[in-house]
Design a protein around this motif. Structure first.
Motif, PDB file in Angstrom:
ATOM      1  N   HIS A 187     -47.965 -68.572   7.113  1.00 36.65           N
ATOM      2  CA  HIS A 187     -47.196 -69.656   7.696  1.00 36.65           C
ATOM      3  C   HIS A 187     -45.891 -69.897   6.936  1.00 36.65           C
ATOM      4  N   LEU A 188     -44.956 -70.491   7.658  1.00 36.14           N
ATOM      5  CA  LEU A 188     -43.704 -70.940   7.071  1.00 36.14           C
ATOM      6  C   LEU A 188     -43.618 -72.452   7.199  1.00 36.14           C
ATOM      7  N   GLY A 189     -43.325 -73.112   6.098  1.00 34.14           N
ATOM      8  CA  GLY A 189     -43.121 -74.558   6.105  1.00 34.14           C
ATOM      9  C   GLY A 189     -41.641 -74.865   5.912  1.00 34.14           C
ATOM     10  N   LEU A 190     -41.047 -75.624   6.834  1.00 35.01           N
ATOM     11  CA  LEU A 190     -39.620 -75.949   6.795  1.00 35.01           C
ATOM     12  C   LEU A 190     -39.461 -77.445   6.578  1.00 35.01           C
ATOM     13  N   GLN A 191     -38.701 -77.822   5.560  1.00 28.01           N
ATOM     14  CA  GLN A 191     -38.459 -79.229   5.237  1.00 28.01           C
ATOM     15  C   GLN A 191     -36.981 -79.542   5.417  1.00 28.01           C
ATOM     16  N   THR A 192     -36.690 -80.625   6.121  1.00 32.10           N
ATOM     17  CA  THR A 192     -35.317 -81.051   6.313  1.00 32.10           C
ATOM     18  C   THR A 192     -35.299 -82.531   6.677  1.00 32.10           C
ATOM     19  N   THR A 193     -34.110 -83.063   6.920  1.00 32.85           N
ATOM     20  CA  THR A 193     -33.959 -84.463   7.334  1.00 32.85           C
ATOM     21  C   THR A 193     -33.641 -84.504   8.818  1.00 32.85           C
ATOM     22  N   LEU A 194     -34.417 -85.259   9.574  1.00 26.18           N
ATOM     23  CA  LEU A 194     -34.184 -85.407  11.010  1.00 26.18           C
ATOM     24  C   LEU A 194     -33.418 -86.689  11.278  1.00 26.18           C
ATOM     25  N   PRO A 195     -32.459 -86.661  12.206  1.00 19.49           N
ATOM     26  CA  PRO A 195     -31.661 -87.864  12.458  1.00 19.49           C
ATOM     27  C   PRO A 195     -32.443 -88.990  13.113  1.00 19.49           C
ATOM     28  N   TYR A 196     -33.477 -88.644  13.877  1.00 18.25           N
ATOM     29  CA  TYR A 196     -34.296 -89.662  14.536  1.00 18.25           C
ATOM     30  C   TYR A 196     -35.591 -89.000  14.995  1.00 18.25           C
ATOM     31  N   GLN A 197     -36.578 -89.798  15.366  1.00 17.68           N
ATOM     32  CA  GLN A 197     -37.866 -89.295  15.838  1.00 17.68           C
ATOM     33  C   GLN A 197     -37.718 -88.761  17.257  1.00 17.68           C
ATOM     34  N   SER A 198     -38.151 -87.514  17.460  1.00 16.51           N
ATOM     35  CA  SER A 198     -38.086 -86.916  18.783  1.00 16.51           C
ATOM     36  C   SER A 198     -38.976 -85.686  18.804  1.00 16.51           C
ATOM     37  N   ASP A 199     -38.994 -85.010  19.933  1.00 16.62           N
ATOM     38  CA  ASP A 199     -39.781 -83.786  20.076  1.00 16.62           C
ATOM     39  C   ASP A 199     -38.909 -82.602  19.661  1.00 16.62           C
ATOM     40  N   TRP A 200     -38.763 -82.421  18.369  1.00 16.44           N
ATOM     41  CA  TRP A 200     -37.872 -81.396  17.833  1.00 16.44           C
ATOM     42  C   TRP A 200     -38.538 -80.024  17.887  1.00 16.44           C
ATOM     43  N   HIS A 201     -37.708 -79.012  18.160  1.00 16.22           N
ATOM     44  CA  HIS A 201     -38.191 -77.633  18.202  1.00 16.22           C
ATOM     45  C   HIS A 201     -37.300 -76.777  17.323  1.00 16.22           C
TER      46      HIS A 201
END
Length: 667
Positions: A187-201
């Motif tokens: 698996h790959l784990g990606l960490q970042t900052t999201l601008p708002y809660q949504s169904d991100w892909h």
């Protein structure tokens, strides 16, 4: 003349024309400009307009599991600098089990241009295009489009300017967010900052990074968010950053992810939520109560509740808990020492198989009332059929766990697979949840009068039923002897059966003559179990007629590279679920007919004995035991089947894989 007409039709179908529009099958393509003129030193915009038919789609820069991104090769008679394509936000497009990245409907691919100097009053720009438009099948197209624009100090917007403005609203943000990624073996784990809660892909720039059809589940913390995605089978651990687009369909932004310094510190951490795995383990423990290898023992346990409600209420669940904890501890110690172990690993030892055969024979003799009076082996006897002390109930729980160990229930495999690669505390927590689920039904029967009332009323039928349960015990002995044969030899099996014969003779004799003979029979049993195990492993193992369907990683790779459909069956002789599936589903006539196709192959991995290659294969799917069934559509996709099969499940998976290969190879 006929040849000329055919050539023109071929050129028309490919969409090859030296003008600013072209038409191909199921698509129209145009080269357009945001302005009617071009000015020296300004950044202006050209665009390739793709207009596929309804339900047809084109592709993003990474097409996903299949497909091909559009390409543009620019030429001009002026000194013009051409930039890269500014890709609009794509969407995941499901095609069977494949996931592609692309566009449905009209799409403009914008490209910045800059005229460096004036060499003439009117310039000509041409673009050599290639594209792929797909629905269920895919059609390639090519065209050379051309546009002429005057050079002027004054520029005006063209009729296509609104299309450029609308496309800009659908472009990702220009700047790249910072991100980090960590890798496990799967698996790959990606960490970042999201601008708002949504169904991100997450859309990777490279096609070999992730499994495009894998679930993407985000976990949100105070200032950071993380998503864990299955790696692609073709991924090679990079030392350089990875680029991704993250989009929710309305907005998007690019990230450049760098390897996390701690990525190598915990390559075995589980990707799934611990709480979800605990739930899976608990449900799997509940289902384990009705598996064929456990049900006879628990039937006798329920029988004891029907006879008496005076049994100790906590001995059984504590016995189950301690047994599962001991199991987990042994696995942790062996894995720390570098051994390849998983659920049911002990059944790979012929000595333990022989010991279980003697145990089940003893239980059958006990159910038929053939034991000497007064014999009480710490719960193996009376605790199953009468009033029980704490110690007797405790060892009944131990016995239930031992006979349950060859079985893997639904939900249980996923949880145990994660447990095998988790930190110690997480592993113990998952095994505890499994133990609680397994012990709960019998514990409720002893604690709750309402549940106990569901049992039939005591009567003469109980004696007959008790005698009947001895036959499933002997059926288990037959199965264990068959497993022992596959692990040792026919000579080893002869010693085991001889030992069982002598064991039952001395039990019968001890009941007729003197209780001391029972002790002799047990000593004889232990001697025969040890002797037949040693003799069996020293003898030459019986080798069945060789078939060409034995699993190997190399053979699987070769078949997938040749675009074959491959069904992989990871099984073992001691796995009852495996054998039931083979009889119910895998030996089905319609399914066997599918294997007659030269492009459909069936590979069997036998884990009856220790096998490092099979263990490593199971680890790829976070499984700790068998069965495991996987259907591959060449190198295009793979599907893990349920642990309880029907013929339709397997047939549909193979037919779907054939469709995916046909779809992918037609591109």
């Amino acid at each position: 003349m006929v040849r000329l007409v055919c050539l023109l039709l071929l050129i028309f179908s490919a969409g090859v024309f030296s003008q600013n529009t072209a038409t191909g099958p199921h698509i129209e393509v145009a080269l357009v400009s945001e302005h009617n003129q071009v000015r020296v030193g300004d950044t202006q915009w050209l665009g390739v307009l793709l207009s596929p038919d309804k339900d047809w789609h084109t592709y993003w820069l990474n097409p996903g599991d299949s497909g091909e991104a559009p390409t543009i090769q620019w030429q001009s008679d002026a000194n013009i600098e051409f930039g890269d394509i500014h890709w609009p936000l794509p969407k995941p497009i499901q095609v069977a089990h494949l996931v592609n990245y692309g566009y449905e409907g009209v799409t403009l691919l914008m490209v910045p241009i800059n005229l460096k100097q004036i060499t003439k009053k009117r310039i000509s720009i041409s673009a050599d295009l290639s594209w792929l438009v797909c629905k269920e099948d895919c059609i390639p197209g090519w065209a050379t489009l051309k546009i002429d624009l005057p050079v002027s100090d004054t520029i005006k917007l063209s009729e296509h300017s609104n299309l450029f403005e609308q496309t800009r609203l659908n472009l990702p943000e220009k700047h790249k967010n910072t991100a980090q990624f960590e890798l496990t073996s799967t698996h790959l784990g990606l960490q970042t900052t999201l601008p708002y809660q949504s169904d991100w892909h997450v859309f990777p720039f490279r096609g070999d990074v992730i499994a495009h059809n894998a679930e993407q589940a985000w976990a949100h913390r105070a200032n950071r968010s993380q998503v864990v995605i299955s790696l692609s089978d073709y991924f090679a651990t990079p030392s350089e950053p990875l680029n991704f687009l993250i989009s929710d369909g309305k907005n998007g932004f690019y990230v450049e992810a760098i390897p996390n310094d701690t990525s190598g510190a915990d390559n075995n951490s589980p990707s799934q939520s611990l709480w979800l795995m605990l739930l899976f383990a608990f449900i799997g423990g509940l289902i384990l109560n009705i598996m064929p290898c456990v049900l006879p023992i628990l039937s006798m346990k329920a029988l004891s509740f029907a006879q008496s409600q005076k049994a100790n209420q906590w001995g059984y669940p504590i016995g189950v808990l301690v047994s599962f904890w001991l199991f987990a501890s042994i696995i942790l110690v062996l894995k720390e020492a570098g051994s390849a172990v998983g659920w049911g690993f002990h059944l790979q030892e012929p000595l333990l198989i022989a010991g279980l055969a003697f145990l089940f024979t003893f239980i059958a003799m006990m159910l038929w009332d053939l034991l000497p009076k007064g014999i009480n082996l710490a719960g193996v006897g009376q605790s199953l059929t009468g009033e029980s002390t704490f110690t007797q109930q405790f060892f009944t729980g131990v016995l239930a766990v031992i006979v349950a160990s060859p079985c893997t229930a639904p939900f249980m495999a996923t949880a145990l697979g994660v447990a095998m690669i988790s930190p110690m505390l997480d592993t113990l927590a998952i095994f505890t949840a499994l133990a609680v689920g397994f012990a709960l039904p019998m514990t409720l029967l002893s604690l709750s009068t309402r549940f106990a009332a569901l049992l039939p009323k005591p009567g003469a039928w109980m004696q007959t039923f008790k005698h009947f349960l001895g036959f499933p015990m002997l059926a288990t002995v037959v199965w264990l002897a068959w497993v022992f044969l596959s692990q040792t030899s026919s000579f080893g099996q002869l010693w085991l059966l001889s030992g069982l014969l002598g064991f039952t003779f001395f039990i019968w004799l001890s009941a007729k003559v003197n209780r001391v003979y029972c002790v002799m029979s047990l000593l004889l049993a232990m001697t025969f179990a040890t002797f037949c195990s040693v003799k069996g492993t020293q003898a030459t193992k019986v080798i069945s007629k060789q078939k060409n369907n034995h699993f190997s990683a190399q053979k699987l790779t070769e078949l997938r590279n040749n675009n074959h459909v491959v069904l992989v069956n990871m099984t073992a002789d001691w796995c009852i679920t495996c054998k039931v599936n083979e009889q119910v589903a895998l030996n089905n006539a319609d399914l066997q007919a599918l294997f007659e196709d030269s492009k459909v192959d069936y590979l069997v991995g036998d884990w009856t004995n220790k096998n490092q290659a099979i263990y490593e294969y199971l680890e790829q799917y976070q499984r700790s035991g068998v069965p495991l069934y996987v259907v591959y559509a060449g190198n295009h996709s793979k599907k893990v089947l349920p642990q309880v099969l029907t013929p339709d499940i397997v047939i549909n998976a193979i037919q779907q894989a054939k469709k995916e290969i046909n779809h992918a190879t037609s591109n």
